[in-house]
Design a protein around this motif. Structure first.
Motif, mmCIF file in Angstrom:
data_model
loop_
_atom_site.group_PDB
_atom_site.id
_atom_site.type_symbol
_atom_site.label_atom_id
_atom_site.label_comp_id
_atom_site.label_asym_id
_atom_site.label_seq_id
_atom_site.Cartn_x
_atom_site.Cartn_y
_atom_site.Cartn_z
ATOM 1 N N ASN A 27 0.834 -1.148 -0.011
ATOM 2 C CA ASN A 27 0.021 -0.059 -0.052
ATOM 3 C C ASN A 27 0.974 1.290 0.085
ATOM 4 O OD1 ASN A 27 -3.039 -0.511 0.566
ATOM 5 N ND2 ASN A 27 -1.902 -2.070 1.675
ATOM 6 N N GLN A 57 -3.237 7.209 -6.675
ATOM 7 C CA GLN A 57 -3.079 6.001 -7.747
ATOM 8 C C GLN A 57 -1.395 6.063 -8.007
ATOM 9 O OE1 GLN A 57 -5.556 5.562 -10.707
ATOM 10 N NE2 GLN A 57 -5.239 3.495 -11.191
ATOM 11 N N SER A 98 -1.178 0.476 -9.241
ATOM 12 C CA SER A 98 -2.036 0.382 -8.103
ATOM 13 C C SER A 98 -3.547 0.691 -8.455
ATOM 14 C CB SER A 98 -1.505 1.375 -7.049
ATOM 15 O OG SER A 98 -1.902 2.507 -7.174
ATOM 16 N N LEU A 143 -1.740 -2.637 -3.937
ATOM 17 C CA LEU A 143 -1.121 -3.469 -4.944
ATOM 18 C C LEU A 143 -1.242 -5.122 -4.451
ATOM 19 C CD1 LEU A 143 0.357 -2.899 -7.798
ATOM 20 C CD2 LEU A 143 2.498 -3.286 -6.399
#
Length: 359
Positions: free
Chosen positions: A23, A56, A78, A84
């Motif tokens: 993340n 993102q 992502s 991810l």
């Protein structure tokens, strides 16, 4: 100046593939700042509240072998929360011993190094895991009142009582080469504070799975809903599935939790799935009608897809996992009581007491 920052990163390498869960967010670059930080002070969750923001990213992952030669280079995007969740397969993965992670989308032509990592290896003939709940199992945290919630956000986790019996039990299995994973319904920004606590108790290399509250407050893409602030069943079972999808089917699995909420039902259901006893759709229909597992339409499809995938893997491998479950008592209960439809192999559950549960 803000730059991309890895909130958490977990890479698990098995004999078949490399699974990565990460993340990201944007954060002030503390290394270019004149601010001074206490180097070894325990962190507390509210320090990371800005991680509620969503962004993102475009990521490049480079694998290197022991000679520092590149074995693979892949790019990924992502989701809109900076999350991810990927698997990479192929011969090139087996030689990768180190990973380099770059953000390449925020500034065209500029690749920003986010970190270097050594993936956790869960390989070989024997694959043993221990998955442990955090709140009420390892630490006696309290979130019942606004005052308790405020205290949990503004205090290091070290300020809460440690459940010594649970910690020693978990460490005993870790010393027997069971790889640890930590499961908690706490918000995703508790990561650093929780990691500090684990390190202070000599628990290392643990993959931590938390609830991403950004997905609750999103109006469009969230796979969690406002009801999931309190209802934990579907969330925890989903992450149990995520862990097994990353590691593969274990030979032995230890599950540790408590009897304060729905851990016994979650663990017994997961055990039933691993034994391949119940057809996935039957299990799904049973769960969605129970309060702890109330599902939205989107959660229905996501959850059903995951259990079908796991069921297919179990059927192809013809492998049964030896599951042991430990549940910390809430009070002085002598036996575990769960609805009949969730009681398959309830004899695998071991109830144990701690000083605070004997009052």
């Amino acid at each position: 100046m803000k730059r991309a920052h890895l909130v958490n990163f977990l890479a698990v390498k098995t004999d078949e593939d490399l699974a990565i869960r990460a993340n990201l967010t944007m954060r002030e670059n503390i290394y270019s700042s004149a601010r001074k930080y206490e180097r070894f002070a325990p962190k507390f969750p509210i320090q990371a509240y800005k991680l509620l923001n969503a962004y993102q990213f475009k990521i490049k992952i480079i694998g290197r072998d022991d000679n520092h030669q590149i074995t693979f280079s892949r790019e990924f995007e992502s989701d809109s929360f900076g999350g991810l969740n990927i698997k990479i397969g192929g011969q090139e993965i087996s030689c990768a011993e180190k990973l380099e992670i770059f953000e390449i989308g925020k500034s065209p032509g500029l690749e920003i190094l986010l970190g270097n990592f050594i993936p956790i290896k869960i390989t070989g003939e024997k694959k043993n895991l221990i998955i442990c709940d955090f709140d009420k199992t390892l630490v006696d945290t309290k979130y019942s009142t606004p005052e308790e919630i405020y205290k949990s956000l503004t205090s290091p986790i070290q300020n809460f009582p440690t459940v010594t019996e649970s910690v020693e039990m978990a460490k005993g299995y870790i010393n027997k080469e069971y790889h640890p994973f930590i499961l908690s319904a706490s918000p995703h920004f508790y990561e650093e504070a929780m990691r500090d606590w684990l390190y202070s108790n000599d628990i290392y290399s643990a993959g931590i799975f938390l609830k991403d509250y950004r997905k609750i407050f999103s109006l469009l893409e969230g796979d969690l809903t406002p009801k999931d602030l309190k209802v934990q069943g579907i969330y925890k079972l989903n992450h149990l599935l995520d862990i097994i999808h990353m590691t593969g089917i274990p030979d032995k699995l230890v599950l540790m939790g408590d009897n304060f909420e729905s851990d016994p039902i979650i663990y017994l259901t997961f055990n039933e799935l691993l034994q391949g006893r119940t057809e996935p759709r039957e299990l799904w229909n049973r769960l969605k009608n129970y309060e702890a597992f109330k599902l939205s339409t989107k959660q229905n499809s996501m959850f059903l897809n995951k259990i079908f995938q796991l069921s297919d893997i179990i059927r192809k491998l013809e492998k049964k996992t030896e599951v042991t479950i430990y549940i910390r008592k809430k009070a002085k209960e002598d036996e575990l009581r769960v609805p009949k439809q969730f009681s398959y192999q309830i004899d695998r559950v071991n109830l144990y007491e701690t000083p605070s549960t004997q009052k």
